[in-house]
Design a protein around this motif. Structure first.
Motif, short mmCIF file in Angstrom:
data_model
loop_
_atom_site.label_atom_id
_atom_site.label_comp_id
_atom_site.label_asym_id
_atom_site.label_seq_id
_atom_site.Cartn_x
_atom_site.Cartn_y
_atom_site.Cartn_z
N THR A 31 37.86 47.92 36.60
CA THR A 31 38.10 49.26 37.11
C THR A 31 38.77 50.11 36.03
O THR A 31 39.71 49.65 35.37
N TYR A 50 34.49 52.26 39.40
CA TYR A 50 34.40 50.85 39.78
C TYR A 50 32.96 50.59 40.16
O TYR A 50 32.34 51.39 40.87
N PRO A 97 39.60 48.34 42.59
CA PRO A 97 39.89 49.76 42.75
C PRO A 97 40.93 50.09 43.80
O PRO A 97 41.36 51.23 43.92
#
Lengths: 116, 111
Positions: A31, A50, A97
């Motif tokens: 991420t 992401y 994320p």
């Protein structure tokens, strides 16, 4: 592991031009988040990527766009540059994320963008 | 909306003196609070987070939900503590991984 890397280190552009900044996340991270840090201010969240999709976005205009590649690296693109876009652009990587007890964002050294 | 306030731009203390860097936040849900530090010519790095409840480099911070504060404290300042300190908030309730930062406090430890 070099940690989060960003390129270039410095960049000078003129108003109206377009710029692309690059970020490679820390090994094992999937991420990437981008932040803008104006002089004398704290970092401001631009967006997060992401699984190659923008997952969350801060209060930035559509001139700011991004991309994430299958290897998790990311690009930040800014179109129609304004003087006010001059800032340090920080990339941060993390695992997943959504945040959580075991998550930490690791920051890169930043790219200093100057718009003349 | 999320907001983090650090009222002091610069805090100057003598070596050995106690340090308190102030941080107040505004968030309607359940927040997670962090302190990040940036030493000269280095990148931003995590110092501590409230859920860890640990002391890093002698620094501690307690989340006070009643006063919506997360002040950073150290009983005896060292010269190597001189740096820029940022308080940051992450909204746990649907907040994703976005961090909201304060404007930072420059700590200067004088001999």
């Amino acid at each position: 592991d070099a940690g989060v890397t960003q390129s270039p280190t410095h960049l000078i552009k003129t108003r109206g031009q377009q710029v692309t900044l690059r970020c490679s996340p820390k090994s094992g991270h999937d991420t990437v988040s981008w932040y803008q840090q104006a002089l004398g201010q704290g970092p401001q969240f631009i967006f997060q990527y992401y699984e190659e999709e923008e997952r969350q976005r801060g209060n930035f205009p559509d001139r700011f766009s991004g991309h994430q590649f299958p290897n998790y690296s990311s690009e930040l693109n800014v179109n129609a540059l304004l003087l006010g876009d001059s800032a340090l652009y920080l990339c941060a990587s993390s695992l997943g994320p959504s945040g959580g007890a075991g998550d930490t964002q690791y920051f890169g050294p930043g790219t200093r963008l100057t718009v003349l | 909306a999320q907001r983090v306030t650090q009222p002091e731009k610069l805090l100057s203390v003598f070596k050995g003196a106690p340090v308190e860097l102030k941080c107040n936040y505004s968030y309607s849900g359940s927040p997670e609070l962090f302190w990040y530090v940036q030493y000269s010519r280095q990148r931003l790095q995590l110092l501590l987070r409230h859920i860890s409840r640990e002391s890093i480099k002698g620094f501690t911070a307690d989340l006070n939900k009643g006063e919506t504060s997360f002040h950073l404290k150290k009983p005896f300042a060292q010269e190597e503590d001189s740096a820029m300190y940022y308080c940051a908030l992450r909204g746990v309730t649907g907040g994703g991984n976005k961090l909201t930062f304060g404007t930072g406090t420059q700590l200067k430890v004088e001999l």
